[in-house]
Write an enzyme that holds these catalytic residues in place. Structure first.
Site, PDB file in Angstrom:
ATOM      1  N   SER A   1      -6.923   0.187   6.605  1.00 43.78           N
ATOM      2  CA  SER A   1      -5.693   0.096   5.873  1.00 43.78           C
ATOM      3  C   SER A   1      -5.663  -1.459   5.639  1.00 43.78           C
ATOM      4  O   SER A   1      -5.356  -2.372   6.483  1.00 43.78           O
ATOM      5  CB  SER A   1      -4.435   0.462   6.583  1.00 43.78           C
ATOM      6  OG  SER A   1      -3.234   0.017   5.899  1.00 43.78           O
TER       7      SER A   1
ATOM      8  N   HIS B   1      -7.939   2.266   2.695  1.00 46.82           N
ATOM      9  CA  HIS B   1      -6.712   3.046   2.705  1.00 46.82           C
ATOM     10  C   HIS B   1      -5.476   1.855   2.085  1.00 46.82           C
ATOM     11  O   HIS B   1      -5.616   0.829   2.610  1.00 46.82           O
ATOM     12  CB  HIS B   1      -6.391   3.466   3.895  1.00 46.82           C
ATOM     13  CG  HIS B   1      -5.113   4.172   4.019  1.00 46.82           C
ATOM     14  ND1 HIS B   1      -4.838   5.490   3.931  1.00 46.82           N
ATOM     15  CD2 HIS B   1      -3.846   3.619   4.468  1.00 46.82           C
ATOM     16  CE1 HIS B   1      -3.572   5.763   4.159  1.00 46.82           C
ATOM     17  NE2 HIS B   1      -2.781   4.677   4.496  1.00 46.82           N
TER      18      HIS B   1
ATOM     19  N   ASP C   1      -1.751   1.309   1.225  1.00 49.22           N
ATOM     20  CA  ASP C   1      -0.406   1.826   1.253  1.00 49.22           C
ATOM     21  C   ASP C   1       0.572   1.258   0.616  1.00 49.22           C
ATOM     22  O   ASP C   1       0.994   0.055   0.416  1.00 49.22           O
ATOM     23  CB  ASP C   1       0.096   1.185   2.805  1.00 49.22           C
ATOM     24  CG  ASP C   1      -0.621   1.994   3.841  1.00 49.22           C
ATOM     25  OD1 ASP C   1      -0.553   3.158   4.076  1.00 49.22           O
ATOM     26  OD2 ASP C   1      -1.302   1.333   4.614  1.00 49.22           O
TER      27      ASP C   1
ATOM     28  N   MET D   1       4.284   1.236  -1.028  1.00 45.03           N
ATOM     29  CA  MET D   1       5.656   1.544  -0.337  1.00 45.03           C
ATOM     30  C   MET D   1       6.832   1.065  -1.381  1.00 45.03           C
ATOM     31  O   MET D   1       6.623  -0.253  -1.954  1.00 45.03           O
ATOM     32  CB  MET D   1       5.777   0.703   0.906  1.00 45.03           C
ATOM     33  CG  MET D   1       4.954   1.019   1.960  1.00 45.03           C
ATOM     34  SD  MET D   1       5.384   0.598   3.640  1.00 45.03           S
ATOM     35  CE  MET D   1       3.858   0.489   4.445  1.00 45.03           C
TER      36      MET D   1
ATOM     37  N   HIS E   1      -2.259   5.811  -0.515  1.00 42.96           N
ATOM     38  CA  HIS E   1      -1.061   6.483   0.458  1.00 42.96           C
ATOM     39  C   HIS E   1       0.308   6.127  -0.295  1.00 42.96           C
ATOM     40  O   HIS E   1       0.670   5.079  -0.176  1.00 42.96           O
ATOM     41  CB  HIS E   1      -1.194   6.086   1.934  1.00 42.96           C
ATOM     42  CG  HIS E   1      -0.169   6.567   2.908  1.00 42.96           C
ATOM     43  ND1 HIS E   1       0.037   6.282   3.903  1.00 42.96           N
ATOM     44  CD2 HIS E   1       0.762   7.819   2.559  1.00 42.96           C
ATOM     45  CE1 HIS E   1       0.942   6.794   4.601  1.00 42.96           C
ATOM     46  NE2 HIS E   1       1.654   7.672   3.806  1.00 42.96           N
TER      47      HIS E   1
ATOM     48  N   MET F   1       3.814   6.007  -0.552  1.00 42.14           N
ATOM     49  CA  MET F   1       5.156   6.206   0.392  1.00 42.14           C
ATOM     50  C   MET F   1       6.310   5.876  -0.676  1.00 42.14           C
ATOM     51  O   MET F   1       6.856   4.804  -0.667  1.00 42.14           O
ATOM     52  CB  MET F   1       5.251   5.308   1.569  1.00 42.14           C
ATOM     53  CG  MET F   1       4.075   5.871   2.794  1.00 42.14           C
ATOM     54  SD  MET F   1       3.681   4.547   3.826  1.00 42.14           S
ATOM     55  CE  MET F   1       2.437   4.003   3.065  1.00 42.14           C
TER      56      MET F   1
ATOM     57  N   MET G   1       1.156  11.604   9.706  1.00 40.53           N
ATOM     58  CA  MET G   1       1.466  10.464  10.195  1.00 40.53           C
ATOM     59  C   MET G   1       1.720  10.582  11.727  1.00 40.53           C
ATOM     60  O   MET G   1       2.244  11.088  12.289  1.00 40.53           O
ATOM     61  CB  MET G   1       2.777   9.943   9.528  1.00 40.53           C
ATOM     62  CG  MET G   1       2.996   9.702   7.990  1.00 40.53           C
ATOM     63  SD  MET G   1       1.636   8.256   7.461  1.00 40.53           S
ATOM     64  CE  MET G   1       2.217   7.078   8.502  1.00 40.53           C
TER      65      MET G   1
ATOM     66  N   ASP H   1      -2.808   8.637  10.357  1.00 40.74           N
ATOM     67  CA  ASP H   1      -2.344   7.240  10.260  1.00 40.74           C
ATOM     68  C   ASP H   1      -1.291   6.762  11.023  1.00 40.74           C
ATOM     69  O   ASP H   1      -0.080   7.246  10.955  1.00 40.74           O
ATOM     70  CB  ASP H   1      -1.925   7.422   8.496  1.00 40.74           C
ATOM     71  CG  ASP H   1      -1.508   6.074   7.942  1.00 40.74           C
ATOM     72  OD1 ASP H   1      -1.794   4.795   8.777  1.00 40.74           O
ATOM     73  OD2 ASP H   1      -1.151   5.987   6.810  1.00 40.74           O
TER      74      ASP H   1
HETATM   75  C1  DX5 Z   1       2.188   2.768   7.986  1.00 42.07           C
HETATM   76  C2  DX5 Z   1       1.027   2.828   7.145  1.00 42.07           C
HETATM   77  C3  DX5 Z   1      -0.251   2.683   7.807  1.00 42.07           C
HETATM   78  C4  DX5 Z   1      -0.584   1.355   8.659  1.00 42.07           C
HETATM   79  C5  DX5 Z   1      -1.309   1.594   9.647  1.00 42.07           C
HETATM   80  O1  DX5 Z   1       3.264   3.064   7.083  1.00 42.07           O
HETATM   81  O2  DX5 Z   1       0.859   4.014   6.585  1.00 42.07           O
HETATM   82  O3  DX5 Z   1      -1.422   2.979   7.143  1.00 42.07           O
HETATM   83  O4  DX5 Z   1      -1.242   0.486   7.930  1.00 42.07           O
HETATM   84  O5  DX5 Z   1      -1.264   0.732  10.398  1.00 42.07           O
HETATM   85  P1  DX5 Z   1      -1.570   0.479  11.984  1.00 42.07           P
HETATM   86  O6  DX5 Z   1      -2.882   1.085  12.108  1.00 42.07           O
HETATM   87  O7  DX5 Z   1      -1.437  -0.938  12.443  1.00 42.07           O
HETATM   88  O8  DX5 Z   1      -0.759   1.483  12.802  1.00 42.07           O
HETATM   89 ZN    ZN Z   2      -1.063   4.525   5.294  1.00 43.41          ZN
END
Ligand code: DX5
Ligand code: ZN
Length: 218
Positions: free
Chosen positions: A7, A30, A32, A34, A63, A65, A136, A174
Site C-alpha cells: 500500500s 494498492h 488507498d 479516503m 481501495h 474508502m 479489512m 488489508d
Molecule cells: C487502511 C488502508 C490500508 C493501509 C494498511 O485503511 O486500507 O491499506 O495502508 O496499512 P498497514 O499495512 O500499515 O496496516
Molecule cells: Zn487499503
C-alpha cells in the site's frame, strides 16, 4: 499463489515514481482513496491514480474508502485502475449494485470491501459477480494499526462462501499484515495480502516482500 500488494499509503508521496520502483518484486500496487467522510482521513484521488498508472505496469488495486462510490467509478476506471473495491457500508444496496454495474461497463475488476463490523454474509447478494472480496483486518482510515485477530473468523467465513458460490473470486486482506499475520490470514483463506508499514517501513523492501511471501507459505 499468494499475491503481495504493497500500500503506497506508507510511501513517500513526494517520490512516488521511485517508491513504485522499490516494490517491483511485489504483485499489485494498492492505492488507498479516503474522502474524510466515510473514514476520518483524506488521502489521494483520481489525478494521483492517473500519475501512478503512467509509472507502473503492475496491477493497480484501488481501495475506495468513500461515501456513495458509484459517483467516482468511471473517473477511477479512466484513470487506469485495474480493480476497484467499494465498501458495503458506503451506500445502500442499490448504490453498491450501481457501482458494480459501472465497473462492469468500464471493464475494471470488481470488489466489495468489509469493515470489521460487517458480517461475512453481507457479500452474498453480490458474490457471484465479484472478482474479489476485501476483508479489512483493521478499522479503515490509517496505516500502521495492529491486526485484529477476530477478523480471522470473518476471513474463514468469506472463504467458505467463495468456495461455494464463486471459486474464482480472490480474497484480499488489508491492515496490520506482516510475516506473522500473513501466515494466519493465508491459513484462514486469504490469497491477496495488502501491506503498508511492514513494506515501506522496512529498511530493505525486497527483503520485506520476500518475508511476507515466506510467512504466507507457512
Ligand atoms: C487502511 C488502508 C490500508 C493501509 C494498511 O485503511 O486500507 O491499506 O495502508 O496499512 P498497514 O499495512 O500499515 O496496516
Ligand atoms: Zn487499503
Amino acid at each position: 499463489m499468494v499475491k503481495i500488494a504493497p500500500s503506497i499509503l506508507s510511501a513517500d508521496f513526494c517520490n512516488l515514481a521511485q517508491e513504485l520502483s522499490r516494490i517491483r518484486t511485489a504483485d499489485w500496487v494498492h492505492v488507498d482513496v479516503m474522502d474524510g467522510a466515510f473514514v476520518p482521513n483524506l488521502t489521494v484521488g483520481v489525478p494521483v491514480v492517473k500519475s501512478i498508472r503512467s509509472h507502473t505496469d503492475m496491477v493497480l488495486d484501488v481501495h475506495l474508502m468513500i461515501d456513495k462510490p458509484a459517483r467516482y467509478i468511471k473517473a477511477f476506471a479512466q484513470a487506469g485502475a485495474d480493480l476497484l473495491s467499494v465498501h458495503l457500508e458506503a451506500d445502500h444496496p442499490t448504490g453498491i449494485t450501481r457501482a458494480l454495474e459501472l465497473m462492469e461497463e468500464c471493464g475494471v475488476r470488481k470488489a466489495v470491501a468489509l469493515r470489521p463490523i460487517t458480517a461475512a454474509q453481507a457479500v452474498l447478494p453480490y458474490l457471484e459477480r465479484l472478482d474479489m472480496v476485501l476483508v479489512m483486518t483493521v478499522e479503515p482510515g490509517f496505516g500502521g494499526q495492529p491486526f485484529l485477530e477476530r477478523q480471522l473468523d470473518t476471513i474463514s467465513q468469506v472463504r467458505r462462501l467463495i468456495d461455494q458460490y464463486n471459486p474464482a473470486c480472490q480474497l484480499e486482506v488489508d491492515g496490520g499484515i506482516n510475516p506473522v499475520t500473513a501466515r494466519k490470514v493465508v491459513q484462514a483463506g486469504a490469497n491477496v495480502l495488502v501491506a503498508g508499514s511492514s513494506v515501506y517501513g522496512a529498511p530493505d523492501i525486497e527483503l520485506a516482500i520476500a518475508a511476507l511471501r515466506e510467512g504466507a507459505a507457512g
